[in-house]
Motif scaffolding. Structure first.
Motif, PDB file in Angstrom:
ATOM      1  N   LEU A   4      78.493  41.353  -3.098  1.00 57.38           N
ATOM      2  CA  LEU A   4      78.610  41.535  -4.291  1.00 57.38           C
ATOM      3  C   LEU A   4      78.673  40.276  -4.981  1.00 57.38           C
ATOM      4  CD1 LEU A   4      80.502  44.897  -4.920  1.00 57.38           C
ATOM      5  CD2 LEU A   4      77.976  44.527  -5.339  1.00 57.38           C
ATOM      6  N   LEU A   5      79.517  39.394  -4.410  1.00 54.21           N
ATOM      7  CA  LEU A   5      79.821  38.050  -4.989  1.00 54.21           C
ATOM      8  C   LEU A   5      78.646  37.100  -4.752  1.00 54.21           C
ATOM      9  CD1 LEU A   5      83.238  37.244  -3.312  1.00 54.21           C
ATOM     10  CD2 LEU A   5      82.968  37.854  -5.690  1.00 54.21           C
ATOM     11  N   ILE A   6      77.668  37.143  -4.018  1.00 52.72           N
ATOM     12  CA  ILE A   6      76.650  36.384  -3.928  1.00 52.72           C
ATOM     13  C   ILE A   6      75.537  36.283  -5.430  1.00 52.72           C
ATOM     14  CG2 ILE A   6      74.346  35.912  -2.695  1.00 52.72           C
ATOM     15  CD1 ILE A   6      75.808  36.620  -0.341  1.00 52.72           C
ATOM     16  N   PRO A   7      75.298  37.685  -5.555  1.00 55.57           N
ATOM     17  CA  PRO A   7      74.476  37.787  -6.780  1.00 55.57           C
ATOM     18  C   PRO A   7      75.208  37.259  -8.037  1.00 55.57           C
ATOM     19  CG  PRO A   7      74.640  39.825  -6.031  1.00 55.57           C
ATOM     20  CD  PRO A   7      75.397  38.891  -5.155  1.00 55.57           C
ATOM     21  N   LEU A   8      76.565  37.652  -8.048  1.00 54.49           N
ATOM     22  CA  LEU A   8      77.344  37.186  -9.341  1.00 54.49           C
ATOM     23  C   LEU A   8      77.507  35.679  -9.311  1.00 54.49           C
ATOM     24  CD1 LEU A   8      79.279  37.962 -11.603  1.00 54.49           C
ATOM     25  CD2 LEU A   8      81.040  38.045  -9.729  1.00 54.49           C
ATOM     26  N   SER A   9      77.467  34.978  -8.292  1.00 60.82           N
ATOM     27  CA  SER A   9      77.512  33.561  -8.152  1.00 60.82           C
ATOM     28  C   SER A   9      76.374  32.826  -8.666  1.00 60.82           C
ATOM     29  CB  SER A   9      77.999  33.098  -6.861  1.00 60.82           C
ATOM     30  OG  SER A   9      77.042  33.123  -6.197  1.00 60.82           O
ATOM     31  N   PHE A  10      75.162  33.573  -8.393  1.00 60.96           N
ATOM     32  CA  PHE A  10      73.790  33.029  -8.736  1.00 60.96           C
ATOM     33  C   PHE A  10      73.665  33.339 -10.338  1.00 60.96           C
ATOM     34  CE2 PHE A  10      72.402  33.206  -4.277  1.00 60.96           C
ATOM     35  CZ  PHE A  10      71.930  31.896  -4.267  1.00 60.96           C
ATOM     36  N   TYR A  11      74.409  34.455 -10.839  1.00 61.30           N
ATOM     37  CA  TYR A  11      74.175  34.654 -12.156  1.00 61.30           C
ATOM     38  C   TYR A  11      75.072  33.611 -13.160  1.00 61.30           C
ATOM     39  CZ  TYR A  11      75.416  36.766 -16.727  1.00 61.30           C
ATOM     40  OH  TYR A  11      75.375  37.024 -18.048  1.00 61.30           O
ATOM     41  N   LEU A  12      76.130  33.505 -12.381  1.00 64.25           N
ATOM     42  CA  LEU A  12      77.017  32.421 -13.166  1.00 64.25           C
ATOM     43  C   LEU A  12      76.540  31.067 -13.070  1.00 64.25           C
ATOM     44  CD1 LEU A  12      80.699  33.913 -12.238  1.00 64.25           C
ATOM     45  CD2 LEU A  12      79.628  34.109 -14.224  1.00 64.25           C
ATOM     46  N   VAL A  13      76.035  30.574 -12.120  1.00 61.55           N
ATOM     47  CA  VAL A  13      75.370  29.161 -11.954  1.00 61.55           C
ATOM     48  C   VAL A  13      74.204  29.154 -12.922  1.00 61.55           C
ATOM     49  CG1 VAL A  13      74.281  27.660 -10.524  1.00 61.55           C
ATOM     50  CG2 VAL A  13      76.084  28.717  -9.685  1.00 61.55           C
ATOM     51  N   ARG A  14      73.554  30.042 -12.884  1.00 56.02           N
ATOM     52  CA  ARG A  14      72.244  30.111 -13.749  1.00 56.02           C
ATOM     53  C   ARG A  14      72.781  29.983 -14.986  1.00 56.02           C
ATOM     54  NH1 ARG A  14      67.496  34.186 -14.635  1.00 56.02           N
ATOM     55  NH2 ARG A  14      66.387  33.025 -16.120  1.00 56.02           N
ATOM     56  N   ARG A  15      73.867  30.877 -15.693  1.00 56.67           N
ATOM     57  CA  ARG A  15      74.194  30.886 -17.054  1.00 56.67           C
ATOM     58  C   ARG A  15      74.870  29.644 -17.454  1.00 56.67           C
ATOM     59  NH1 ARG A  15      78.859  35.100 -18.852  1.00 56.67           N
ATOM     60  NH2 ARG A  15      79.134  34.381 -20.880  1.00 56.67           N
ATOM     61  N   ARG A  16      75.728  28.850 -16.642  1.00 58.78           N
ATOM     62  CA  ARG A  16      76.133  27.799 -16.912  1.00 58.78           C
ATOM     63  C   ARG A  16      75.231  26.548 -16.842  1.00 58.78           C
ATOM     64  NH1 ARG A  16      80.965  24.368 -13.382  1.00 58.78           N
ATOM     65  NH2 ARG A  16      80.989  22.578 -14.784  1.00 58.78           N
ATOM     66  N   HIS A  17      74.163  26.654 -16.222  1.00 53.33           N
ATOM     67  CA  HIS A  17      73.254  25.697 -16.372  1.00 53.33           C
ATOM     68  C   HIS A  17      72.365  25.832 -17.575  1.00 53.33           C
ATOM     69  CE1 HIS A  17      69.878  23.276 -15.224  1.00 53.33           C
ATOM     70  NE2 HIS A  17      68.954  24.170 -15.451  1.00 53.33           N
ATOM     71  N   GLU A  18      72.369  26.856 -17.988  1.00 55.48           N
ATOM     72  CA  GLU A  18      71.364  27.089 -19.268  1.00 55.48           C
ATOM     73  C   GLU A  18      72.288  26.598 -20.357  1.00 55.48           C
ATOM     74  OE1 GLU A  18      70.409  31.318 -19.186  1.00 55.48           O
ATOM     75  OE2 GLU A  18      68.747  31.004 -18.062  1.00 55.48           O
ATOM     76  N   ARG A  19      73.531  26.970 -20.272  1.00 51.73           N
ATOM     77  CA  ARG A  19      74.669  26.354 -21.391  1.00 51.73           C
ATOM     78  C   ARG A  19      74.481  25.114 -21.234  1.00 51.73           C
ATOM     79  NH1 ARG A  19      79.988  27.579 -19.626  1.00 51.73           N
ATOM     80  NH2 ARG A  19      79.978  25.481 -18.911  1.00 51.73           N
ATOM     81  N   ASP A  20      74.584  23.951 -20.062  1.00 44.71           N
ATOM     82  CA  ASP A  20      74.511  22.805 -20.128  1.00 44.71           C
ATOM     83  C   ASP A  20      73.367  21.950 -20.420  1.00 44.71           C
ATOM     84  OD1 ASP A  20      77.345  23.194 -19.709  1.00 44.71           O
ATOM     85  OD2 ASP A  20      77.183  22.788 -17.514  1.00 44.71           O
ATOM     86  N   ASN A  21      72.233  22.741 -20.228  1.00 48.26           N
ATOM     87  CA  ASN A  21      70.881  22.056 -20.129  1.00 48.26           C
ATOM     88  C   ASN A  21      70.017  22.971 -21.185  1.00 48.26           C
ATOM     89  OD1 ASN A  21      71.438  20.164 -18.631  1.00 48.26           O
ATOM     90  ND2 ASN A  21      71.190  21.484 -16.738  1.00 48.26           N
ATOM     91  N   PRO A  22      70.365  23.154 -22.636  1.00 46.47           N
ATOM     92  CA  PRO A  22      69.439  23.970 -23.480  1.00 46.47           C
ATOM     93  C   PRO A  22      67.926  23.523 -23.551  1.00 46.47           C
ATOM     94  CG  PRO A  22      70.887  22.660 -24.738  1.00 46.47           C
ATOM     95  CD  PRO A  22      71.114  22.403 -23.433  1.00 46.47           C
TER      96      PRO A  22
END
Length: 83
Positions: free
Chosen positions: A59-77
């Protein structure tokens, strides 16, 4: 898929380094898994706790991918496209 993606995105020179970075966590997990399984067996005398641990990690693996993608989208609009 890993072999194809690495070749498409990275030149030949750093291919080995990137491949090693992607393989290291997998090899570490393979080395540690039997030890963790044995320790959990000693604690509970069954593999139920080990299976729950595997479920939690899965369960942690997809959650970590989601959080990394969200952070990337936030830092690189992405720039807004003109209509």
């Amino acid at each position: 898929m890993k072999g194809i993606v690495i070749i498409d995105y990275f030149p030949d020179q750093p291919y080995g380094r990137v491949n090693a970075l992607l393989t290291a966590p997998y090899n570490l997990a393979q080395a540690v898994a039997p030890l963790v399984g044995a320790a959990l067996w000693l604690l509970g005398s069954s593999y139920d706790s080990y299976l729950w641990l595997l479920f939690g990690v899965s369960l942690l693996i997809p959650l970590s991918f989601y959080l990394v993608r969200r952070r990337h989208e936030r830092d690189n609009p992405e720039p807004e496209q003109a209509v």
